[in-house]
Design an enzyme around this catalytic site. Structure first.
Site, PDB file in Angstrom:
ATOM      1  N   CYS A   1     -26.213 -19.731 -49.470  1.00  0.00           N
ATOM      2  CA  CYS A   1     -25.819 -20.368 -50.545  1.00  0.00           C
ATOM      3  C   CYS A   1     -25.729 -19.486 -51.754  1.00  0.00           C
ATOM      4  CB  CYS A   1     -26.971 -21.452 -51.007  1.00  0.00           C
ATOM      5  SG  CYS A   1     -27.228 -22.724 -49.754  1.00  0.00           S
TER       6      CYS A   1
ATOM      7  N   ARG B   1     -20.230 -17.580 -50.936  1.00  0.00           N
ATOM      8  CA  ARG B   1     -21.464 -17.533 -50.073  1.00  0.00           C
ATOM      9  C   ARG B   1     -21.678 -19.016 -49.490  1.00  0.00           C
ATOM     10  NH1 ARG B   1     -25.014 -13.537 -51.135  1.00  0.00           N
ATOM     11  NH2 ARG B   1     -26.663 -14.905 -50.359  1.00  0.00           N
TER      12      ARG B   1
ATOM     13  N   TRP C   1     -24.105 -23.913 -48.893  1.00  0.00           N
ATOM     14  CA  TRP C   1     -23.934 -23.562 -47.316  1.00  0.00           C
ATOM     15  C   TRP C   1     -24.982 -24.432 -46.754  1.00  0.00           C
ATOM     16  CZ3 TRP C   1     -25.744 -22.318 -42.719  1.00  0.00           C
ATOM     17  CH2 TRP C   1     -24.729 -22.086 -41.665  1.00  0.00           C
TER      18      TRP C   1
ATOM     19  N   ASN D   1     -31.759 -21.093 -51.786  1.00  0.00           N
ATOM     20  CA  ASN D   1     -30.750 -20.459 -50.565  1.00  0.00           C
ATOM     21  C   ASN D   1     -32.013 -20.144 -49.465  1.00  0.00           C
ATOM     22  OD1 ASN D   1     -29.390 -19.114 -48.983  1.00  0.00           O
ATOM     23  ND2 ASN D   1     -29.341 -17.241 -50.185  1.00  0.00           N
ATOM     24  N   GLY D   2     -32.067 -20.759 -48.432  1.00  0.00           N
ATOM     25  CA  GLY D   2     -32.816 -20.235 -47.357  1.00  0.00           C
ATOM     26  C   GLY D   2     -33.338 -21.354 -46.658  1.00  0.00           C
TER      27      GLY D   2
ATOM     28  N   GLU E   1     -12.588  -7.408 -32.811  1.00  0.00           N
ATOM     29  CA  GLU E   1     -12.163  -7.830 -34.308  1.00  0.00           C
ATOM     30  C   GLU E   1     -11.139  -8.536 -34.595  1.00  0.00           C
ATOM     31  OE1 GLU E   1     -14.436  -7.574 -36.704  1.00  0.00           O
ATOM     32  OE2 GLU E   1     -13.138  -7.582 -38.399  1.00  0.00           O
TER      33      GLU E   1
ATOM     34  N   LYS F   1     -11.153 -11.953 -36.242  1.00  0.00           N
ATOM     35  CA  LYS F   1     -10.478 -12.486 -37.600  1.00  0.00           C
ATOM     36  C   LYS F   1      -9.707 -13.723 -37.487  1.00  0.00           C
ATOM     37  CE  LYS F   1     -12.277 -10.740 -39.702  1.00  0.00           C
ATOM     38  NZ  LYS F   1     -13.158  -9.886 -39.817  1.00  0.00           N
TER      39      LYS F   1
ATOM     40  N   GLU G   1     -12.055 -16.966 -36.942  1.00  0.00           N
ATOM     41  CA  GLU G   1     -12.691 -17.432 -38.231  1.00  0.00           C
ATOM     42  C   GLU G   1     -11.754 -18.043 -39.249  1.00  0.00           C
ATOM     43  OE1 GLU G   1     -15.316 -14.666 -40.238  1.00  0.00           O
ATOM     44  OE2 GLU G   1     -13.837 -12.792 -39.763  1.00  0.00           O
TER      45      GLU G   1
ATOM     46  N   HIS H   1     -10.648  -9.825 -13.364  1.00  0.00           N
ATOM     47  CA  HIS H   1     -12.019 -10.426 -12.843  1.00  0.00           C
ATOM     48  C   HIS H   1     -12.210 -11.949 -13.453  1.00  0.00           C
ATOM     49  CE1 HIS H   1     -13.112  -6.514 -11.136  1.00  0.00           C
ATOM     50  NE2 HIS H   1     -12.614  -6.034 -12.305  1.00  0.00           N
TER      51      HIS H   1
ATOM     52  N   LYS I   1     -20.389 -15.687 -46.462  1.00  0.00           N
ATOM     53  CA  LYS I   1     -20.227 -14.377 -46.240  1.00  0.00           C
ATOM     54  C   LYS I   1     -21.423 -13.517 -46.020  1.00  0.00           C
ATOM     55  CE  LYS I   1     -18.020 -10.437 -47.374  1.00  0.00           C
ATOM     56  NZ  LYS I   1     -16.696 -10.162 -46.484  1.00  0.00           N
TER      57      LYS I   1
HETATM   58  C1  AGP Z   1     -16.772 -10.994 -40.477  1.00  0.00           C
HETATM   59  O1  AGP Z   1     -15.396 -11.509 -40.643  1.00  0.00           O
HETATM   60  C2  AGP Z   1     -17.697 -12.218 -40.461  1.00  0.00           C
HETATM   61  N1  AGP Z   1     -17.451 -12.937 -41.531  1.00  0.00           N
HETATM   62  C3  AGP Z   1     -19.333 -12.011 -39.782  1.00  0.00           C
HETATM   63  O2  AGP Z   1     -19.079 -11.807 -38.515  1.00  0.00           O
HETATM   64  C4  AGP Z   1     -19.701 -10.794 -40.732  1.00  0.00           C
HETATM   65  O3  AGP Z   1     -19.366  -9.710 -40.151  1.00  0.00           O
HETATM   66  C5  AGP Z   1     -21.304 -10.794 -40.108  1.00  0.00           C
HETATM   67  O4  AGP Z   1     -22.074 -12.209 -40.502  1.00  0.00           O
HETATM   68  C6  AGP Z   1     -22.125  -9.712 -40.427  1.00  0.00           C
HETATM   69  O5  AGP Z   1     -22.475  -9.535 -41.754  1.00  0.00           O
HETATM   70  P1  AGP Z   1     -23.265  -8.349 -42.506  1.00  0.00           P
HETATM   71  O6  AGP Z   1     -22.127  -7.075 -42.266  1.00  0.00           O
HETATM   72  O7  AGP Z   1     -23.272  -8.617 -43.802  1.00  0.00           O
HETATM   73  O8  AGP Z   1     -24.357  -8.218 -41.515  1.00  0.00           O
END
Ligand code: AGP
Length: 610
Positions: free
Chosen positions: A2, A27, A74, A100-101, A483, A487, A490, A506, A605
């Site tokens: 959050c 966030r 969040w 947050n937590g 990656e 991308k 997500e 396989h 984030k």
């Molecule tokens: C990346 O696009 C994602 N949002 C997510 O996988 C991110 O890379 C992951 O949560 C790790 O974050 P960090 O680099 O802040 O540890």
């Protein structure tokens, strides 16, 4: 996860809180809410949905008052509804809390408080804190003392920010694990979960360590340990500018951040070579003696940072001949890893706040390993848990999907690998110099890659209706494939899998049917023939092929339905260039599908809970 912000000053709190929430919305965006102390009363407005919904709710309700707190959620405990939106109040409605937590013992505390007659009005874990503070304040103690008593009862992770109608001019906060910073400037005081919220007011931020309480008044930040002992605040200077945290004419942060990648890579390399071309990581403060005794490296990270870790494993092993293990941070400490003081553990986290990565590093530190953190955020938690910190200089990244921080990580990790090779004399100086020369060409080459934008947009239009995508690569191309798939998943919500091309036969090749898009990384020479053979195989089964290749590759040209040509570089550096068309592909597919790339559903984030 959050976003939290608190303000005390001589101006109206509301615009500062809304602006802060706008900067923190990445966030979490399940709900948003504010509380302002207005003429002796606490005014709370909160709403499910994105910040815009809260703003609509506030329309025509100009709240006065120059002390307040704000939250963008969040959801963890309790559905994302109005009722569960923060701030949460006590029974009297005179104390408001944002959080947050995760408060792990909330069930037990709720039962205990309910038995003493407290009435709950949400399903959240957070609300127990409001009632505990209420009880403490009923004994006549200050808000700070009440929060101190409260945190002693809480288990789990929290950044809590509290305001009370009886104490205008004060916001108090407490941190255990979850990120929290403070700052002051021009007669104002602030707390927030992340730097962008403070940037319009100050670039000198006070990181609040875990186990600290902070009291913010106009122009003053005071820190205390949980037992009330004063602690000196130590500000750190953040050189990100305000403009960097704004969209600057781009439709979305993600697109802006994709375009900032040449600068992110250049800035990450800046000042890291001396006049003779040797790599200097003086700022990292790695003890040469430690480096020489290292006999194994372990890389831990999550998500995109984990993908940077794949490339790091290849680079470190190749340059240094040290064995490298790579672990998802969430798995690492549960597999009973073998570590000692000769192990170097490299934790990668753009945010510096990922709960699993922090926990993995603490675990490794307790086993005596040398801890190196790679992060983009000064003052973040990871910087305090590490023996040495290698900063990426990507500037603030607001889009939830990591782009420029990934490229900056790849750059920093290659630098680290070369530095280890240099200090351990595992690679001849002229080969190191050759690799550095190739690195310094990357920003310019990236500018070239960015000119593919129109081609990628066109391809995205055609491919946006696909149900599944496969991304394949070999060697460091695997990092790119994973990656690219992440991308796309997500931000476009299309099912995508990143796969080692050699594993196709396989199992995964069974997924191929006419029209399934297969993205293949066929740059470089090392895996060229085998990759192209894999492309032939999927093509023979009707797949639509999207190839990332170096210019002039005739076979790739012949086999590609869509071809993205990126300049050639040293094989271990190729992910820096090869990933970019895939970031753009994900972005334009998401736009084509009418989605918001900056705020993908269910994501945040930084993942500050396990
Ligand atoms: C990346 O696009 C994602 N949002 C997510 O996988 C991110 O890379 C992951 O949560 C790790 O974050 P960090 O680099 O802040 O540890």
């Amino acid at each position: 996860m959050c976003g939290i912000v608190g303000y005390v000053g001589d101006g109206p709190a509301l615009p500062v809180l809304i602006e802060g929430l706008r900067r923190l919305e990445y966030r979490g965006y399940d709900s948003a809410g504010i509380a302002v102390v207005d003429r002796g009363e606490l005014q709370v407005v909160r709403k499910a949905g994105q910040l815009a919904a809260l703003e609509a709710e506030l329309d025509g309700r100009p709240l006065q008052g120059s002390t307040g707190i704000g939250h963008t959620r969040w959801a963890t405990h309790g559905a994302p509804t109005d009722r569960n939106a923060h701030p949460h109040r006590d029974c009297t409605g005179r104390v408001a809390v944002i959080h947050n937590g995760i408060i792990e013992n909330h069930d037990e505390l709720r039962a205990e408080l309910a038995a003493r007659g407290h009435r709950f009005s949400s399903d959240t874990d957070t609300e127990v804190a409001a009632h505990l503070i209420e009880e403490a304040m009923a004994d006549g103690v200050t808000l700070r003392a009440a929060l101190m008593r409260t945190v002693a009862r809480l288990e789990g992770a929290f950044a809590l920010v509290v305001t009370a109608a009886s104490e205008p001019g004060v916001v108090v906060a407490a941190r255990k694990e979850s990120p929290l910073i403070a700052g002051c400037g021009n007669g104002s005081g602030f707390v927030a979960s992340d730097i962008p919220a403070l940037l319009p007011y100050t670039r000198d931020v006070v990181p609040v360590d875990s186990g600290r309480l902070v009291e913010v008044r106009a122009g003053k930040v005071s820190l205390y340990s949980f037992d009330g002992t004063p602690v000196d605040p130590v500000p750190v200077h953040v050189d990100w500018d305000l403009e960097a945290a704004e969209k600057g004419g781009y439709e979305d942060f993600m697109l802006k951040e994709i375009h900032e990648q040449p600068a992110a890579v250049r800035d990450t390399m800046r000042d890291r070579f001396d006049v003779s071309g040797r790599i200097v990581l003086d700022d990292v403060r790695l003890d040469p003696a430690d480096l020489r005794r290292v006999d194994k490296v372990v890389v831990v990270a999550c998500g995109t940072s984990f993908h940077a870790g794949i490339a790091a494993k290849h680079a470190i092993e190749h340059y240094t001949r040290l064995p490298v293990e790579l672990d998802l941070a969430s798995e690492f400490r549960y597999r009973d890893p073998v570590l000692d003081r000769n192990s170097m553990v490299v934790g990668i986290a753009q945010s510096g706040e990922t709960a699993d990565t922090l926990a993995a590093l603490r675990f490794a530190r307790d086993m005596g390993a040398v801890i190196v953190a790679v992060t983009n955020v000064v003052g973040s938690s990871i910087t305090r848990d590490a023996d040495a910190v290698l900063f990426t200089h990507a500037g603030p990244e607001i889009g939830v999907a990591a782009t420029k921080t990934f490229l900056a990580q790849l750059t920093a990790l290659n630098l680290l690998a070369l530095y280890l090779a240099q200090e351990r004399a595992s690679m001849p100086p002229e080969r190191i110099a050759g690799t550095i020369a190739a690195m310094t060409r990357l920003p310019e080459q990236l500018e070239e890659v960015l000119t593919l934008e129109d081609d990628v947009r066109r391809a995205a239009k055609r491919l946006a209706g696909a149900r599944d995508f496969l991304f394949i690569g070999r060697g460091v191309g695997m990092a790119v494939a994973l990656e690219g798939a992440l991308k796309l998943k997500e931000i476009s919500y299309i099912h995508a899998e990143g796969y080692a091309a050699g594993e196709l036969k396989h199992g995964a090749i069974a997924l191929i049917e006419p029209g399934v898009p297969v993205v293949a990384i066929v740059t470089g020479r090392t895996h060229q023939d085998k990759m192209l053979a894999n492309v032939e195989e999927v093509r023979a089964r009707g797949a639509e092929t999207i190839l990332v290749a170096n210019p002039g590759n005739r076979r790739a040209q012949a086999l590609a339905d869509e071809l993205f040509e990126v300049p050639a570089t040293k094989p271990l550096l190729s992910p820096v260039l090869d990933t970019v068309p895939l970031q753009m592909l994900a972005y334009f597919v998401a736009k084509e599908r009418g989605l918001s790339p900056d705020k993908p559903r269910n994501l945040a984030k930084s993942v500050t809970v396990e």
